[in-house]
Motif scaffolding. Structure first.
Motif, PDB file in Angstrom:
ATOM      1  N   TYR A  16       6.978  10.003   3.540  1.00  0.00           N
ATOM      2  CA  TYR A  16       6.385   9.070   4.499  1.00  0.00           C
ATOM      3  C   TYR A  16       4.884   8.929   4.202  1.00  0.00           C
ATOM      4  O   TYR A  16       4.327   7.822   4.196  1.00  0.00           O
ATOM      5  CB  TYR A  16       6.604   9.599   5.914  1.00  0.00           C
ATOM      6  N   ALA A  17       4.229  10.060   3.925  1.00  0.00           N
ATOM      7  CA  ALA A  17       2.787  10.033   3.653  1.00  0.00           C
ATOM      8  C   ALA A  17       2.497   9.224   2.395  1.00  0.00           C
ATOM      9  O   ALA A  17       1.566   8.408   2.366  1.00  0.00           O
ATOM     10  CB  ALA A  17       2.265  11.460   3.502  1.00  0.00           C
ATOM     11  N   PHE A  18       3.319   9.418   1.354  1.00  0.00           N
ATOM     12  CA  PHE A  18       3.132   8.648   0.106  1.00  0.00           C
ATOM     13  C   PHE A  18       3.264   7.148   0.374  1.00  0.00           C
ATOM     14  O   PHE A  18       2.491   6.331  -0.132  1.00  0.00           O
ATOM     15  CB  PHE A  18       4.155   9.075  -0.951  1.00  0.00           C
ATOM     16  N   MET A  19       4.266   6.795   1.196  1.00  0.00           N
ATOM     17  CA  MET A  19       4.478   5.375   1.497  1.00  0.00           C
ATOM     18  C   MET A  19       3.268   4.790   2.228  1.00  0.00           C
ATOM     19  O   MET A  19       2.874   3.645   1.989  1.00  0.00           O
ATOM     20  CB  MET A  19       5.751   5.204   2.333  1.00  0.00           C
ATOM     21  N   PHE A  57      -1.719   1.442   2.241  1.00  0.00           N
ATOM     22  CA  PHE A  57      -3.175   1.254   2.291  1.00  0.00           C
ATOM     23  C   PHE A  57      -3.686   0.615   1.009  1.00  0.00           C
ATOM     24  O   PHE A  57      -4.532  -0.275   1.033  1.00  0.00           O
ATOM     25  CB  PHE A  57      -3.885   2.601   2.497  1.00  0.00           C
ATOM     26  N   GLY A  58      -3.160   1.084  -0.138  1.00  0.00           N
ATOM     27  CA  GLY A  58      -3.601   0.553  -1.433  1.00  0.00           C
ATOM     28  C   GLY A  58      -3.371  -0.936  -1.529  1.00  0.00           C
ATOM     29  O   GLY A  58      -4.179  -1.679  -2.085  1.00  0.00           O
ATOM     30  N   VAL A  59      -2.244  -1.405  -0.959  1.00  0.00           N
ATOM     31  CA  VAL A  59      -1.880  -2.824  -1.080  1.00  0.00           C
ATOM     32  C   VAL A  59      -2.561  -3.669  -0.006  1.00  0.00           C
ATOM     33  O   VAL A  59      -3.088  -4.745  -0.278  1.00  0.00           O
ATOM     34  CB  VAL A  59      -0.338  -2.978  -0.994  1.00  0.00           C
ATOM     35  N   PHE A  60      -2.574  -3.173   1.232  1.00  0.00           N
ATOM     36  CA  PHE A  60      -3.009  -4.017   2.347  1.00  0.00           C
ATOM     37  C   PHE A  60      -4.404  -3.716   2.904  1.00  0.00           C
ATOM     38  O   PHE A  60      -4.860  -4.422   3.785  1.00  0.00           O
ATOM     39  CB  PHE A  60      -2.006  -3.918   3.505  1.00  0.00           C
ATOM     40  N   ALA A  61      -5.045  -2.661   2.405  1.00  0.00           N
ATOM     41  CA  ALA A  61      -6.344  -2.304   2.999  1.00  0.00           C
ATOM     42  C   ALA A  61      -7.316  -3.480   2.915  1.00  0.00           C
ATOM     43  O   ALA A  61      -7.374  -4.177   1.906  1.00  0.00           O
ATOM     44  CB  ALA A  61      -6.928  -1.100   2.294  1.00  0.00           C
ATOM     45  N   HIS A  62      -8.068  -3.674   3.971  1.00  0.00           N
ATOM     46  CA  HIS A  62      -9.042  -4.766   4.016  1.00  0.00           C
ATOM     47  C   HIS A  62     -10.159  -4.495   3.002  1.00  0.00           C
ATOM     48  O   HIS A  62     -10.524  -3.346   2.779  1.00  0.00           O
ATOM     49  CB  HIS A  62      -9.612  -4.836   5.440  1.00  0.00           C
TER      50      HIS A  62
END
Lengths: 219, 425
Positions: free
Chosen positions: A193-196, A201-206
């Motif tokens: 879950y933590a990895f996901m 965050f990597g994909v959607f972080a502002h």
């Protein structure tokens, strides 16, 4: 203007501000006041957190005393200490403090983890805490963090809480690989879950997250 | 998202690390006008000037090694005065601002958290605000190049950290002079959180002439008088020390709007037979030596080196701030009995003088230094303001009685009656 003979000063007040002597008895109008009439009731110091800490310490001390006098061969006082400490943290941090939601989630997961570890260790260390309870507690914390991410735009503090929560999620795996825990799948679920969440965050972080990071980490 | 951010200046970091409910580090500068303040017009004036002061219109942001300041785009609202001066700023109700613009009857006050600026910076803001307010009130006034105009762009020299600019970067040997612990004023804490404020208003020009008559400065005269009255209640052997903030802009050609001041502790050991003239001579001598440019330069270098060290920089703030608090409470605060900040004679354009009656400054007291004093003069009217977090007013009373006895000046006293348990005027 009134005059105080004792302090040799003039004042608009009817009571001398220096010696508190009554100089006149007529009430001044609002427009002549130097300062407004204050509502001091709203300025009382917050006492609830201090009362909670005092009550918690009193309960613990009383229990230590009773435990050592009546039943010194069985130290049940550790259960009380853990539970009272958890209750004080919950009251002061989770309920009374103005901390944001993410911080409260991390605070609850961390303090409950410690409480569960304490109870397990004091009752024969059957490893139910590190095998099942703590990993599932962490997964529950991750679910709450995920919900808060999905329901509102994450601010910096939210990111920090999420990072702390993710870091905490690897604790069960670390306990398994160090030989303390004996069941792998709950720990694996928490780590997965933590990895996901990291990938999310990597994909959607502002974009501003990275700008903020450089500011937050300046030396 | 705001794209402008500033590191907190060298002095500001200390105030930020130390602030809590008992030590607000919020100070106030006020101007009392000749007519009642119009809220709508004051709000308009504020709206027109806020962008002129980018280092004041900021929010505080958390960092790992240092916190920092970020441009705040929220609307800054003027507030009618409701609570006591120098109250801690509640970020939840201030839209994140670390400043407040307050009005009450004829008074416009500007309150600011000391991490952002010092008295000189705050006074520049207030002068511009009052200038713009009077313009909007259609008063016939001119700036005479004495006001920072709202339409001008802030220069880079206004936002610089002058400590970094004027420090000798390679002077690693500047060591702070070791100071003895000073007498600490104590008293009965006030019932509710808050401070008692007592203003003494008098003829500033006459007082200045009186100080000159003693062949000294007004600051030295007031410092000596404070030491004299504090000695009335002091029975120990520690020196009585008054901490004097020194505006470094007078010695270094800085135009910064951020903090740029040093503190000179002037301590005197007062014996039973020490008279006022002897105290005054010692204060005047120490004041000259402690405010000489070389001495101030050493202070800037020391201050700069202290925060430039790699160890200081890479320690996270959750470890650094408690260490700074310990140093402040157990070393810094122990070397002074009281703070006296004399802003001096504040110059206004001639055309504005008719609309400004006087000014005052209120300096926050701290938990270990429960009485502070600040003075300022405008239009020849001087206001000496004491702020107290204790109920006892003996020192303040003795100060004004002694001032009257020495100078013969008429003194008007006003207060916010905080220590009077809600007694009516």
């Amino acid at each position: 203007m009134n005059h105080c003979e004792q302090c040799t000063i003039n004042t608009k007040h009817n009571i001398c501000p220096l010696c508190s002597q009554q100089l006149a008895s007529i009430d001044s109008k609002m427009e002549n006041r130097t300062y407004p009439a204050y509502d001091r009731q709203s300025l009382g110091k917050r006492k609830a957190p201090r009362i909670a800490v005092f009550a918690g310490l009193s309960i613990i001390l009383a229990c230590i005393f009773i435990n050592l006098i009546i039943m010194p061969h069985f130290l049940w006082v550790f259960y009380v200490m853990g539970s009272v400490a958890y209750a004080v943290i919950s009251l002061n941090h989770t309920i009374l403090s103005k901390s944001h939601l993410g911080s409260k989630i991390v605070g609850q997961v961390a303090s409950l983890t410690l409480l569960l570890l304490l109870i397990d260790s004091q009752s024969g260390f059957l490893r139910w805490s590190i095998n099942y309870a703590v990993p599932f507690l962490i997964v529950a914390g991750l679910v709450m963090v995920t919900l808060s991410i999905l329901t509102k735009r994450l601010k910096w503090k939210g990111y920090i809480s999420s990072i702390l929560m993710i870091a905490l999620s690897f604790l069960p795996a670390a306990l398994y690989f160090s030989g303390h825990a004996t069941v792998i799948w709950p720990s694996a679920v928490a780590s997965l879950y933590a990895f996901m969440l990291i990938v999310f965050f990597g994909v959607f972080a502002h974009q501003t997250l990275w700008t903020q990071l450089s500011r937050r980490l300046h030396i | 998202m705001s794209d402008q951010w500033y590191k907190i200046d060298n002095t500001g970091k200390i105030f930020h690390a130390l602030s809590n409910a008992e030590n607000s580090f919020v100070f106030r500068v006020s101007m009392i006008l000749t007519e009642r303040i119009d809220r709508e017009v004051l709000q308009q004036a504020l709206d027109q000037i806020v962008r002129r002061f980018p280092t004041l219109t900021v929010s505080l942001r958390k960092g790992l090694f240092w916190d920092y300041l970020e441009k705040n785009d929220q609307k800054l609202m003027v507030q009618e005065e409701e609570t006591y001066p120098c109250a801690p700023i509640n970020l939840k109700t201030s839209s994140g601002y670390l400043i407040r613009v307050i009005y009450y009857n004829n008074r416009i006050s500007f309150e600011v958290f000391h991490s952002l600026t010092d008295g000189s910076g705050a006074m520049e803001f207030l002068k511009t605000l009052v200038y713009q307010y009077l313009l909007l009130k259609r008063k016939n006034i001119h700036h005479d190049n004495m006001i920072l105009l709202p339409q001008d762009l802030p220069g880079t020299e206004e936002i610089e950290d002058s400590f970094e600019k004027y420090a000798y970067k390679n002077d690693r040997k500047s060591i702070r002079m070791k100071e003895d612990p000073a007498y600490q004023i104590t008293g009965t804490a006030l019932d509710t959180a808050g401070i008692s404020v007592i203003h003494g208003i008098m003829d500033g020009n006459a007082l200045n002439r009186h100080a000159k008559g003693h062949s000294t400065t007004l600051t030295a005269f007031l410092t000596a008088l404070l030491i004299k009255v504090i000695s009335n209640q002091h029975t120990g052997h520690e020196p009585i020390a008054v901490a004097l903030p020194v505006n470094l802009r007078r010695q270094f050609p800085s135009r910064t709007m951020r903090n740029f001041f040093a503190v000179a502790n002037i301590g005197v050991k007062v014996e039973d037979d020490t008279n006022f003239e002897e105290i005054l001579d010692e204060v005047a001598m120490k004041l000259v030596s402690r405010t000489a440019k070389e001495s101030l330069q050493k202070g800037i270098n020391h201050h700069f080196q202290l925060q430039r060290g790699m160890m200081t920089r890479i320690i996270p703030i959750f470890l650094k701030y408690p260490a700074m608090r310990y140093g402040f409470n157990h070393i810094g605060e122990r070397t002074k009995s009281m703070t006296l900040s004399n802003m001096g004679n504040v110059k206004l354009p001639k055309s504005m003088e008719a609309y400004v009656e006087r000014m005052d400054i209120a300096l926050y007291p701290t938990s270990r230094s429960p009485i502070s004093c600040a003075a300022g003069t405008i239009n020849g009217r001087m206001t000496i303001t004491f702020t107290l977090s204790i109920a006892e007013t003996d020192i303040v009373r003795d100060f004004f009685i002694e001032l009257k006895r020495l100078t013969g000046l008429e003194i008007e006293i006003n207060s916010n009656e905080w220590g009077n348990s809600n007694e009516p005027l």
